[in-house]
Enzyme design. Sequence first.
Site, PDB file in Angstrom:
ATOM      1  N   HIS A  16       0.834  -1.199   0.000  1.00 52.55           N
ATOM      2  CA  HIS A  16       0.000   0.000   0.000  1.00 52.55           C
ATOM      3  C   HIS A  16       0.872   1.254   0.000  1.00 52.55           C
ATOM      4  CE1 HIS A  16      -3.449  -2.521   0.814  1.00 52.55           C
ATOM      5  NE2 HIS A  16      -4.248  -1.474   0.920  1.00 52.55           N
TER       6      HIS A  16
ATOM      7  N   HIS B  54       0.922  -3.899   9.029  1.00 52.87           N
ATOM      8  CA  HIS B  54       2.359  -3.745   8.809  1.00 52.87           C
ATOM      9  C   HIS B  54       3.041  -3.177  10.048  1.00 52.87           C
ATOM     10  CE1 HIS B  54       2.377  -4.647   4.512  1.00 52.87           C
ATOM     11  NE2 HIS B  54       1.307  -3.894   4.386  1.00 52.87           N
TER      12      HIS B  54
END
Length: 292
Positions: free
Chosen positions: A159, A223
């Site tokens: 992302h 993450h």
Amino acid sequence: MSLQTRIRAIFGNDSLDWLDRSYLADWIVVATLWLLSELAMHITVFERDFYATDPVINHAHKKSQIGGELNHFIALLVPAVVLAAVGLYRLAFVRIHHGILALLAGQGLTRLFTGVLKNKVGRLRPDFLARCKWNDVKMKCTGKAADVLDGRRSFPSGHSSAAFAGMTFLSFWLAGQTAAWCFDVPVPAASLRSSRLGRFILTLLPFWWAIFVAVTRVEDYRHHKEDVIAGGFIGFVCAAICYLAFWPSPFVAKNFDSRIYGQPRLLYTDEDHRRLTSAFELTRLEEDDMDV
């Protein structure tokens, strides 16, 4: 009516004078980057060992605030729409061509690096144990295989890399059109559009979106902070390099000369050869005059 005829009808008879077959090679390279990046997504994921009691990977599995498709859609479409709109407004097909080519090159290169690293590093996501659903009796994960496999692809953040690739290109492009990052370039007075601070803030807006995307990936426990930092760095570097390959640096004052302000690089022309030839001919004329 052929494509070239249509382009000339819209942008003018001289709109394709810059075109060279070498650009076909550039498009082939870009297509290859995207093909390799797709193959990289299917590399066998490295399955590193873990402890079922590790608190670093024992966070809840939450719904993403920004989905992957939406993120990639914004990172690719928003810059493309902006530069295409300006190219159409100024009737400059070369701006559209170079902009789309550089944008796709940066995104393709970013996607390739990200895909290879994700699968070869195999870092576990913060919510890995929630995906894994470890069974002490069977001594293995009992969660959905696809979720467990994706839980091993934390580094770097896809992302973040995609968002920074698209938004870095857009920021550089806006700076190249406004001279916002080159304070030595004079701007006309008595105009709201001439605001130095306004131009500077405008070029930073895309970065704020990329940063927001990166922060949400940490908030959603998808993450670790190192993942989004690395992903953002990859996207920034790839986009910056590909932008500078086709567009002049937004930091150099001479690139904002009135004749070339906001124009892309014409990579495959004989301009340098003509300039050198003209200089040589002028020198010969001067020497002949001195002999006379």
